[in-house]
Design a protein around this motif. Structure first.
Motif, short mmCIF file in Angstrom:
data_model
loop_
_atom_site.label_atom_id
_atom_site.label_comp_id
_atom_site.label_asym_id
_atom_site.label_seq_id
_atom_site.Cartn_x
_atom_site.Cartn_y
_atom_site.Cartn_z
N GLY A 212 56.25 44.69 42.54
CA GLY A 212 55.05 44.12 43.13
C GLY A 212 54.13 45.11 43.80
O GLY A 212 53.12 44.72 44.40
N SER A 213 54.44 46.41 43.74
CA SER A 213 53.56 47.40 44.36
C SER A 213 52.24 47.48 43.60
O SER A 213 52.19 47.29 42.38
N VAL A 214 51.18 47.78 44.33
CA VAL A 214 49.83 47.78 43.75
C VAL A 214 49.56 49.11 43.07
O VAL A 214 49.63 50.17 43.69
N VAL A 215 49.24 49.07 41.78
CA VAL A 215 48.91 50.27 41.02
C VAL A 215 47.41 50.54 41.08
O VAL A 215 46.98 51.67 41.27
N TRP A 216 46.61 49.50 40.92
CA TRP A 216 45.17 49.63 41.12
C TRP A 216 44.60 48.29 41.59
O TRP A 216 45.20 47.25 41.37
N LYS A 217 43.44 48.38 42.22
CA LYS A 217 42.80 47.18 42.76
C LYS A 217 41.30 47.39 42.79
O LYS A 217 40.81 48.45 43.19
N ILE A 218 40.56 46.38 42.34
CA ILE A 218 39.10 46.43 42.30
C ILE A 218 38.55 45.30 43.15
O ILE A 218 38.89 44.14 42.95
N ASP A 219 37.71 45.63 44.11
CA ASP A 219 37.04 44.61 44.92
C ASP A 219 35.99 43.91 44.08
O ASP A 219 35.33 44.51 43.23
N ARG A 220 35.80 42.62 44.37
CA ARG A 220 34.86 41.80 43.61
C ARG A 220 33.78 41.24 44.53
O ARG A 220 33.95 41.18 45.75
N PRO A 221 32.65 40.78 43.94
CA PRO A 221 31.58 40.21 44.76
C PRO A 221 32.02 38.97 45.54
O PRO A 221 33.01 38.33 45.21
N LYS A 222 31.25 38.64 46.55
CA LYS A 222 31.57 37.49 47.41
C LYS A 222 30.99 36.22 46.81
O LYS A 222 30.04 35.64 47.36
N THR A 223 31.54 35.80 45.69
CA THR A 223 31.11 34.56 45.04
C THR A 223 32.33 33.82 44.51
O THR A 223 33.32 34.43 44.10
N PRO A 224 32.29 32.47 44.48
CA PRO A 224 33.39 31.72 43.89
C PRO A 224 33.42 31.89 42.38
O PRO A 224 32.37 31.97 41.74
N ASN A 225 34.62 31.95 41.80
CA ASN A 225 34.76 32.16 40.36
C ASN A 225 36.21 31.89 40.00
O ASN A 225 37.10 32.09 40.84
N TYR A 226 36.49 31.48 38.75
CA TYR A 226 37.81 30.92 38.48
C TYR A 226 38.55 31.40 37.23
O TYR A 226 39.64 30.92 36.96
N PRO A 227 38.05 32.33 36.42
CA PRO A 227 38.79 32.70 35.21
C PRO A 227 40.06 33.49 35.50
O PRO A 227 40.23 34.09 36.56
N SER A 228 40.95 33.51 34.52
CA SER A 228 42.10 34.40 34.53
C SER A 228 41.71 35.72 33.87
O SER A 228 40.87 35.74 32.97
N PRO A 229 42.32 36.84 34.29
CA PRO A 229 42.09 38.08 33.56
C PRO A 229 42.70 37.97 32.16
O PRO A 229 43.86 37.58 32.01
N ILE A 230 41.92 38.26 31.14
CA ILE A 230 42.40 38.17 29.76
C ILE A 230 42.39 39.57 29.15
O ILE A 230 41.39 40.28 29.26
N ILE A 231 43.49 39.97 28.54
CA ILE A 231 43.61 41.31 27.96
C ILE A 231 43.59 41.17 26.45
O ILE A 231 44.49 40.56 25.85
N LEU A 232 42.55 41.72 25.82
CA LEU A 232 42.38 41.64 24.38
C LEU A 232 41.98 43.01 23.85
O LEU A 232 41.42 43.84 24.58
N ASN A 233 42.26 43.25 22.57
CA ASN A 233 41.82 44.48 21.93
C ASN A 233 40.45 44.24 21.34
O ASN A 233 40.27 43.43 20.42
N VAL A 234 39.48 44.94 21.88
CA VAL A 234 38.10 44.76 21.45
C VAL A 234 37.42 46.12 21.49
O VAL A 234 37.70 46.95 22.36
N ALA A 235 36.56 46.35 20.52
CA ALA A 235 35.87 47.65 20.37
C ALA A 235 36.88 48.78 20.29
O ALA A 235 36.65 49.89 20.81
N GLY A 236 38.04 48.51 19.67
CA GLY A 236 39.03 49.55 19.41
C GLY A 236 39.97 49.88 20.53
O GLY A 236 40.77 50.80 20.42
N LYS A 237 39.92 49.13 21.64
CA LYS A 237 40.82 49.43 22.75
C LYS A 237 41.20 48.16 23.50
O LYS A 237 40.45 47.17 23.49
N ASP A 238 42.37 48.18 24.14
CA ASP A 238 42.77 47.06 24.99
C ASP A 238 41.91 47.07 26.25
O ASP A 238 41.72 48.12 26.88
#
Length: 426
Positions: A212-238
């Motif tokens: 559970g240790s944090v490898v990386w973390k990105i702060d996000r804007p202060k707005t409500p939003n609900y999607p899940s992170p989706i990992i797909l191969n697009v434009a030749g890379k994951d």
């Protein structure tokens, strides 16, 4: 906030420190021990709503037809069934007792094998009336289970063993409830990647699966939003793909490096994006209806856009064809390269559950428990079946070995009761 002991073992809450790439020697990659025929996380094995091939689930069912088993679910939630090996995992919440739990069922019989309480107390009274305290779907790497919950003003990711022992728990960010929370964890390499966008300023983070240790973390804007992170191969890379907060973002999964980011989508999105390998699709519903196709090669090119409303149900892509169902019950087929509508047909009802592609069939269930089955055919709309089960369905069903695992609520003695159904040919 009160914590419970699970199986009489003390569970350790980790306090990880964020590390920067290059500061720590890279660990060997942990295997993900799931089969191609499992459904180990949100949107299925390929993370795109497409079931594996060579399945033939029923076209017809009812309370008395093609039901293999039916098992009660304590509490309430919109977590979809996660199927790995001979077990099924669900998240649920009991509002009266203020508990958020993970459940495990035997896949063959439907017998509940265990329930582990993750949080007790700390419930918010805010949120959309349709939302629940257990709307995230469990992810499984074959060795551990991962689940996200918002509790006591914070978003947490928790890991359990396959027999329900609590392993670790990491706070992702403070969280202000607006509509609710339903982002599901995504497993990649040795990481579990999670998100929690909200009005207080959220985060996308990658945690080590083992501790559970944090490898990386990105702060996000202060707005409500609900999607899940989706990992797909697009434009030749994951890429980790995120929409909403008025942004469309591509992230390198192992390092958290932003590959590209553009203004687009809407403030609030719910759907999980899909791709044909070149374009990704965004869709949102607040403050306006919005759908677009974006090149994910770093150019940030918006190829086309329109004002259709796929706010909650995610879309499907097969080759260069898009199949979608709008929130208000219209099935639409599009050309992904041009955005040209090929056909549309009225289904009926309001939809929160997402469509699933099984072979050449698309299954989609509305909030009243009516499932429509139509052919994945870019030439014309062809309805193959229509079935009704229960009084309410919000969770997306799971398809494994020609069986459908569906979370359904019914009225029992004047009270709402959820059930897990196994639908299969008898």
């Amino acid at each position: 906030m009160k914590r419970l002991l699970s199986l009489s073992l003390l569970f350790l809450i980790s306090h990880p420190i964020c590390i920067t790439a290059g500061e720590e020697k890279e660990d060997s990659v942990e295997p993900i021990n799931v089969k191609a025929t499992d459904w180990p996380w949100w949107r299925g094995p390929q993370r795109n709503g497409i079931a594996y091939a060579n399945q033939n689930p029923p076209l017809k069912w009812s309370e008395t037809e093609n039901i293999v088993w039916k098992s009660p679910i304590p509490g309430r939630g919109y977590s979809s069934p996660t199927v790995v090996g001979n077990r099924i995992y669900l998240a649920t919440a009991d509002k009266k007792q203020e508990t958020q739990s993970v459940l495990c069922y035997d896949r063959a019989t439907g017998k509940q094998l265990w329930q582990t309480v993750i949080h007790k107390g700390g419930f918010s009274t805010k949120g959309n009336k349709k939302s629940t305290h257990a709307s995230s779907t469990v992810a499984c790497d074959g060795k551990r289970l991962f689940i996200n919950f918002v509790n006591d003003g914070s978003a947490y990711t928790t890991a359990l063993t396959l027999d329900g022992r609590l392993l670790w728990q990491t706070k992702i960010t403070d969280y202000i409830i607006h509509q609710g929370y339903g982002s599901s964890p995504a497993i990649y390499d040795s990481l579990v990647i999670v998100s929690a966008d909200n009005k207080g300023g959220g985060a996308i983070a990658a945690l080590k699966r083992k501790d559970g240790s944090v490898v990386w973390k990105i702060d996000r804007p202060k707005t409500p939003n609900y999607p899940s992170p989706i990992i797909l191969n697009v434009a030749g890379k994951d890429q980790v793909l995120m929409t909403g907060c008025d942004l469309v973002t591509g992230i390198e999964p192992l390092t958290g490096k932003k590959l590209w980011e553009i203004e687009g989508a809407t403030t609030e999105c719910v759907t999980s994006t899909v791709t044909n390998g070149d374009l990704i699709l965004t869709s949102g519903g607040y403050p306006k209806n919005h759908m677009s196709a974006v090149k994910a090669d770093g150019s940030g090119t918006v190829v086309w856009e329109n004002n259709n409303r796929m706010y909650v149900p995610s879309m499907l892509v097969q080759g260069d064809i898009i199949y979608s169902v709008t929130d208000n019950g219209v099935a639409i087929c599009w050309d992904i390269k041009t955005g040209k509508q090929i056909w549309k047909a009225r289904l009926g009802g309001t939809f929160s559950s997402s469509p699933v592609l099984v072979g050449d069939r698309i299954y989609v269930t509305n909030e009243a428990g009516e499932t429509y089955i139509f052919k994945a055919d870019p030439k014309e709309f062809e309805l193959l079946g229509e079935n009704k089960l229960g009084t309410e369905v919000f969770a997306t069903p799971t398809f494994c070995d020609s069986r459908i695992y569906m979370r359904v609520s019914e009225e029992v003695d004047g009270k709402r009761q959820e059930f897990l159904y196994c639908i299969g040919k008898r």
